[in-house]
Design a protein around this motif. Sequence first.
Motif, short mmCIF file in Angstrom:
data_model
loop_
_atom_site.label_atom_id
_atom_site.label_comp_id
_atom_site.label_asym_id
_atom_site.label_seq_id
_atom_site.Cartn_x
_atom_site.Cartn_y
_atom_site.Cartn_z
N ASP A 67 0.83 -1.21 0.00
CA ASP A 67 0.00 0.00 0.00
C ASP A 67 0.86 1.25 0.00
O ASP A 67 0.44 2.30 -0.50
N ALA A 68 2.05 1.16 0.58
CA ALA A 68 2.94 2.32 0.65
C ALA A 68 4.38 1.87 0.52
O ALA A 68 4.76 0.80 1.02
N VAL A 69 5.18 2.68 -0.18
CA VAL A 69 6.61 2.42 -0.35
C VAL A 69 7.36 3.64 0.13
O VAL A 69 7.05 4.77 -0.26
N VAL A 70 8.36 3.43 1.01
CA VAL A 70 9.11 4.53 1.61
C VAL A 70 10.60 4.29 1.40
O VAL A 70 11.23 3.53 2.15
N PRO A 71 11.23 4.90 0.38
CA PRO A 71 12.67 4.75 0.17
C PRO A 71 13.44 5.62 1.16
O PRO A 71 13.26 6.84 1.19
N LEU A 72 14.32 4.99 1.96
CA LEU A 72 15.09 5.70 2.98
C LEU A 72 16.58 5.40 2.86
O LEU A 72 17.29 5.34 3.86
N THR A 73 17.06 5.22 1.63
CA THR A 73 18.50 5.01 1.46
C THR A 73 19.21 6.34 1.68
O THR A 73 18.59 7.40 1.78
N GLY A 74 20.52 6.29 1.72
CA GLY A 74 21.29 7.52 1.91
C GLY A 74 21.56 8.27 0.63
O GLY A 74 22.28 9.28 0.64
N ILE A 75 20.99 7.81 -0.48
CA ILE A 75 21.26 8.44 -1.79
C ILE A 75 19.95 8.97 -2.35
O ILE A 75 19.02 8.21 -2.63
#
Length: 463
Positions: free
Chosen positions: A301-309
């Motif tokens: 339902d939700a995608v949260v990209p939290l990489t450092g780039i």
Amino acid sequence: MFIEIMKIIVVGNGKIGELLVQQLSREGHEVVVVDSNPARLEFMQEKLDVAVVPGNGASIEILREAGADSADLLIAVTNSDEVNLLTALVAEKLGCNYTVARVRSPEYDREMNLLKTSFGINVSVNPEKTCAKEIFRLLQFPTFLTRNSFAGGRAEMVELIVPEEGKLTGRKLSELTNVLDKKALICTIERNGEVLVPSGSTELRAGDKLGLAAATADLPALLHRFGIRTLDVKNVMIIGGSAIARYLATDLLRSGLHVTILETDLKKCEVLEDLLPGAAIIHGDGSLQHVLAEEGIANMDAVVPLTGIDEENIMISLYAHSIGTKKTITKVNRTEYVNLFGQEHLGAVVSPKVLTANEITRYARAASQTREGSVETLHTLGGGSIESLGFTVPEDAPFVNKPIMELPLQPSILIASIVRNQRVIIPGGQDCLMHGDSIVVIARASQMVSNLTDIFRNRGGEA
């Protein structure tokens, strides 16, 4: 300029430090920057014409050279929690009036009350925790791009995109009286990169980003009234096992949501499995589309990209949007990317450095005031060009008990909401401000409002 000038020392010239120096020097404060990297200092000195001192900010000698003994405020935002804590302690012992320290470690965060007392810190900031809380709040209302709280969470300023279909598209604000029903106020409109303070004749268009003031309790009903379909988020995929991911996943799991985290570092995966036993921890590269597909991104339902780039986070969100993911929240620090790709494709965007800089700037403005009515809450809208500020109306203010329409407000100033006796009022021209009211004011960032009296043409509020 309405803000009283202070001598401020910023220790640490990284992402947050640089943004703080820009904001504080723009507001006219006397800023001294301390950093161990001479090249970075030289760049800041040429760019912003601020004083610089090279060296270790925790050193007594360096802080004396920077003038900590006579400084109004010291802000320690190096990459080391220990250096920030020690710097604040030394500055406080030298005679600095106020200190702010960035403390990021979850272990230190748990002991923050004791640390603040022991190290003489007035305010501590944790960018990762602040960012995670912001993302969590956005997932509660996935339709919104931003959510900013005031008056203990009773009132909010939110941003949302006007959809192609619904009761807002193609309507003038003057025609929306029944739809808004005195429960919301459209304060700003961002269109084609320009932020407008709308009038009754302004017509809403599909794709407009609205800044809306309302009572928190009224938000679900307002979305229904606007004809905007709400989303129900149950399954969340987080890309990257950063500190933000740990804070966020903890909150999501407590709320009963299903959490999947993709992380490329095997050792981090093992740590996350121990810390987050209720989450699915996947060892894999979430920047690769086939990995995302194999791990079930289509079912999220939700995608949260939290990489450092930043670039990776943006590409992941664009891919998630292209396959129909209901909600994406993109972490970026270089906010110029947002204008390049457009928020309708990236979804909500959060920036730890902007959230932290806003928090510290709000404190700096309040610390500069000796009068009642100093700013208590500060958030930015429209890419930083508009500010929403929270105040409490002081006792015996000359502008109380007078209709808002009669008050000599500065140009572009808007009183968006009033909280009185725990009740949220969306004000009209006949409403009055009363002693003890919590109010939200909308102003252009260039107006640099720090005290409630600053919103008036005569700076006193006398009608």
